[in-house]
Design a protein around this motif. Structure first.
Motif, short mmCIF file in Angstrom:
data_model
loop_
_atom_site.label_atom_id
_atom_site.label_comp_id
_atom_site.label_asym_id
_atom_site.label_seq_id
_atom_site.Cartn_x
_atom_site.Cartn_y
_atom_site.Cartn_z
N ALA A 1 -2.44 -4.07 23.54
CA ALA A 1 -3.37 -3.51 22.56
C ALA A 1 -2.66 -2.56 21.61
N SER A 2 -1.72 -1.77 22.16
CA SER A 2 -0.96 -0.84 21.32
C SER A 2 -0.08 -1.59 20.34
N ASP A 3 0.61 -2.63 20.82
CA ASP A 3 1.46 -3.44 19.93
C ASP A 3 0.63 -4.08 18.82
N SER A 4 -0.53 -4.61 19.21
CA SER A 4 -1.39 -5.27 18.22
C SER A 4 -1.91 -4.27 17.19
N SER A 5 -2.31 -3.09 17.66
CA SER A 5 -2.82 -2.06 16.75
C SER A 5 -1.74 -1.61 15.77
N ASN A 6 -0.54 -1.37 16.29
CA ASN A 6 0.57 -0.94 15.43
C ASN A 6 0.92 -2.02 14.42
N ASN A 7 0.93 -3.27 14.87
CA ASN A 7 1.27 -4.36 13.95
C ASN A 7 0.19 -4.54 12.90
N GLN A 8 -1.07 -4.38 13.29
CA GLN A 8 -2.16 -4.48 12.31
C GLN A 8 -2.03 -3.40 11.24
N ALA A 9 -1.66 -2.20 11.65
CA ALA A 9 -1.46 -1.11 10.68
C ALA A 9 -0.32 -1.44 9.74
N SER A 10 0.78 -1.99 10.30
CA SER A 10 1.92 -2.36 9.46
C SER A 10 1.55 -3.49 8.51
N LEU A 11 0.79 -4.46 9.03
CA LEU A 11 0.36 -5.59 8.19
C LEU A 11 -0.52 -5.10 7.05
N LYS A 12 -1.44 -4.21 7.35
CA LYS A 12 -2.32 -3.68 6.31
C LYS A 12 -1.52 -2.94 5.24
N THR A 13 -0.55 -2.14 5.68
CA THR A 13 0.30 -1.42 4.73
C THR A 13 1.11 -2.38 3.88
N ASN A 14 1.71 -3.38 4.54
CA ASN A 14 2.54 -4.34 3.82
C ASN A 14 1.73 -5.12 2.79
N VAL A 15 0.53 -5.52 3.17
CA VAL A 15 -0.32 -6.28 2.24
C VAL A 15 -0.75 -5.39 1.07
N THR A 16 -1.05 -4.12 1.36
CA THR A 16 -1.44 -3.19 0.29
C THR A 16 -0.31 -3.00 -0.71
N VAL A 17 0.90 -2.81 -0.19
CA VAL A 17 2.06 -2.66 -1.08
C VAL A 17 2.31 -3.95 -1.85
N LEU A 18 2.19 -5.08 -1.16
CA LEU A 18 2.39 -6.38 -1.81
C LEU A 18 1.40 -6.58 -2.95
N ASN A 19 0.13 -6.23 -2.70
CA ASN A 19 -0.89 -6.37 -3.74
C ASN A 19 -0.59 -5.45 -4.92
N ILE B 1 2.41 -4.50 -5.94
CA ILE B 1 3.50 -5.12 -6.71
C ILE B 1 2.98 -6.32 -7.49
N GLN B 2 2.09 -7.09 -6.85
CA GLN B 2 1.51 -8.24 -7.54
C GLN B 2 0.71 -7.81 -8.77
N ASN B 3 -0.01 -6.71 -8.64
CA ASN B 3 -0.76 -6.18 -9.79
C ASN B 3 0.19 -5.78 -10.91
N SER B 4 1.33 -5.19 -10.54
CA SER B 4 2.32 -4.82 -11.56
C SER B 4 2.90 -6.06 -12.23
N ARG B 5 3.14 -7.08 -11.43
CA ARG B 5 3.65 -8.33 -12.01
C ARG B 5 2.62 -8.97 -12.93
N ASP B 6 1.36 -8.96 -12.46
CA ASP B 6 0.29 -9.55 -13.28
C ASP B 6 0.11 -8.76 -14.57
N GLY B 7 0.27 -7.42 -14.48
CA GLY B 7 0.13 -6.60 -15.68
C GLY B 7 1.17 -6.94 -16.73
N LEU B 8 2.33 -7.40 -16.27
CA LEU B 8 3.40 -7.75 -17.21
C LEU B 8 3.40 -9.24 -17.53
N SER B 9 3.31 -10.08 -16.51
CA SER B 9 3.47 -11.52 -16.68
C SER B 9 2.17 -12.30 -16.69
N GLY B 10 1.09 -11.67 -16.23
CA GLY B 10 -0.19 -12.35 -16.19
C GLY B 10 -0.89 -12.36 -17.53
#
Length: 560
Positions: A488-506, A508-517
């Motif tokens: 449960a601890s591993d899953s919780s920690n990984n979920q937090a990391s996944l949420k952070t990674n997806v937030t950062v990815l989004n 960067i994607q918004n920055s790319r869309d602002g320039l290239s979209g």
């Protein structure tokens, strides 16, 4: 000195042509504003002026006057730095997303907080032993039958849990290998991506040499690069092929390097393997390949990924990426879904103690299998030992309640533990504790009940009756609860990391869309500006026509 008669018309004409092209490009952008991977296009222009030897004979005022606008090329508005950031973040997101899929499959088996599982079975056994510890009930066959049924429930749960984890391992391997399924695994997907990028490189290069920018093909290639980065860490670079490295007008090729870390003798270095080599070589020599290799002893354990680089005009290199138990010699990625799969399938097989089981970098499937095996073997050893002791003056031989149901001479594991058929048919029974000392008949049940509360730790001591049993200083029930908590601890920690990674990815994607979209408001504003410029150029041509009419018809008439 009056300038050339039609020079002004040429200026107006080039302005009309350039703004017409800008309007065409704006329409193309708007038409593809919802096309996946489309990059906003723009027209690159430059000012026309004299550039030949004749310019040295003209006076300064004439040299400073332009002759219109030149349309150089249609290009994409794209930032390589944002692309590199996005792909780097895709590696992290791909790793944590794949890890979460694996952890979720384990949670369906070992999450004791949401299912009545192994911990509940131990509580039932303890409750039955409490009843059997009553001297009035120890000879009651109903209670012994209940104990056998509850121990059988425990063995069935251990069997089922081990089977489900083995199935999860198989599915993890299939996500990498892909064979035997109706969906592509990582091997097929990565090889397809590499092939398509290699072919696109050649097609784009061919078109560029003949003056075609092939922007849509470049968009398709960029989408493939983004997808590839979710599997393995990559770096993308643009350079000229070796045969034209000094020709500044020759179009650049795209090269892709796979980045990994190599640990040798405890020293870690950053290494790379060329997966795409522009348009070098012939046929398929400009791209590499991936092969998933099963483990030597078990197909789903310590799986490796063998990458063969692009050979180009030379010899192809290769590297094997794995998750091994040797920290002094290993190649591994720092991200990507392939490494997540390798990590979950990696682990130690021969683990006789809790300390050895815990000694892993990533708690994958084998980590939990080893814990279940340790629990099954430990519980069976203690209960069999106590029951044999309680039966020693009756049977004169081991009275094992639990056995390896597949191989009587092999160690008990979670997948093989079962109830002894001799107990089922009545050949042996629950020990009565009758020995030379005349102990009470409920001594065996009492000893088993006490054993349920013992904290089993490594080493021997006066209060440690079962040497060789190591549950990390926990009871049987506490041990499985701890395993569930770790998951449960591993899953919780990984979920937090996944949420952070997806937030950062989004982000960067918004920055790319602002320039290239494509922005509807921005393109509409551009359309109005280009239309105004087009109208102004048309007005300039009309004005020049009026001026020329005056020059021809109203000047130079003698005697007027």
């Amino acid at each position: 000195m009056i300038r050339a008669t039609f020079s002004g018309f040429n200026t107006a004409l080039t302005a009309l042509q350039a703004n017409q092209k800008r309007l065409d490009i704006t329409g193309q952008n708007l038409a593809n504003m919802n096309t996946v991977g489309y990059t906003r296009q723009t027209l690159d222009t430059s000012s026309l002026n004299y550039s030949g030897p004749i310019s040295r004979y003209m006076n300064g005022s004439e040299i400073s006057v332009g002759f219109g606008v030149a349309m150089d090329r249609v290009s994409q508005i794209r930032d390589p730095f944002l692309d590199a950031q996005y792909r780097s973040q895709m590696e992290k997101s791909g790793y944590t997303d794949s890890m979460q899929t694996a952890l979720d499959s384990l949670s369906k088996v070992l999450d004791e907080s949401s299912i009545l599982g192994i911990r509940d079975a131990f509580d039932d056994i303890q409750a039955t032993l409490t009843n059997l510890s009553d001297p009035a009930k120890v000879n009651d066959a109903v209670f012994e039958s209940e104990l056998r049924a509850r121990m059988e429930k425990l063995t069935n749960l251990l069997n089922e849990s081990a089977q489900k984890i083995d199935e999860a391992k198989k599915q993890e391997f299939e996500r990498l290998d892909g064979e035997g399924t109706n969906q592509n695994g990582a091997e097929q997907t990565v090889n397809d991506i590499l092939k398509r990028i290699g072919e696109l490189n050649r097609q784009i290069k061919h078109n560029q040499v003949f003056g075609q920018p092939s922007l849509e093909l470049m968009d398709e290639r960029n989408v493939l690069l983004d997808e590839l980065s979710s599997y393995v860490p990559i770096e993308v670079r643009y350079q000229k092929d070796p045969a034209h490295k000094d020709d500044k007008d020759w179009p650049d090729d795209l090269y892709v390097d796979m980045i990994y870390s190599k640990t040798d003798g405890g020293v870690t270095t950053r290494e790379s393997l060329s997966l795409i080599k522009g348009t070098e070589g012939a046929a398929n020599q400009n791209y590499g390949s991936l092969e998933i290799l099963p483990g030597a002893n078990s197909p789903y354990l310590n799986v490796t990924a063998k990458f063969t680089g692009a050979s180009g005009t030379g010899t192809a290199d290769s590297v094997t990426i794995s998750s091994t138990s040797d920290p002094n010699s290993v190649n591994e990625f720092k991200g990507g879904s392939i490494q997540a799969g390798l990590d979950m399938l990696g682990g130690k097989v021969d683990s006789s103690t809790t300390a050895a089981i815990e000694d892993v970098d990533v708690r994958g499937y084998q980590y939990y299998i080893n814990h279940l095996d340790n629990l099954a073997k430990s519980f069976a050893t203690v209960m069999n030992e106590l029951n044999t002791l309680g039966n020693k003056n009756i049977t004169g031989k081991p009275a094992n309640l639990m056995v390896n149901k597949e191989n009587a001479t092999a160690d008990i594991t979670a997948s093989t533990i079962g109830i002894n058929t001799d107990w089922v048919n009545g050949t042996i029974g629950l020990g009565k504790g009758i020995d030379d000392d005349g102990n009470d008949m409920n001594d065996t049940a009492l000893a088993m009940l006490r054993a349920m509360s013992v904290h089993y730790a490594a080493g021997s001591s006066a209060d440690r009756p079962y040497y060789g049993i190591d549950l990390g200083n926990k009871t049987f029930a506490g041990y499985i609860s701890n395993v569930s908590t770790v998951l449960a601890s591993d899953s919780s920690n990984n979920q937090a990391s996944l949420k952070t990674n997806v937030t950062v990815l989004n982000g960067i994607q918004n920055s790319r869309d602002g320039l290239s979209g494509i922005s509807l408001d921005e393109e509409a504003a551009n359309m109005m500006a280009y239309l105004s410029a087009y109208n102004a150029a048309s007005r300039l041509m009309t004005t020049l026509d009026e001026a020329l009419n005056t020059l021809i018809n109203n000047t130079g008439l003698v005697g007027r």
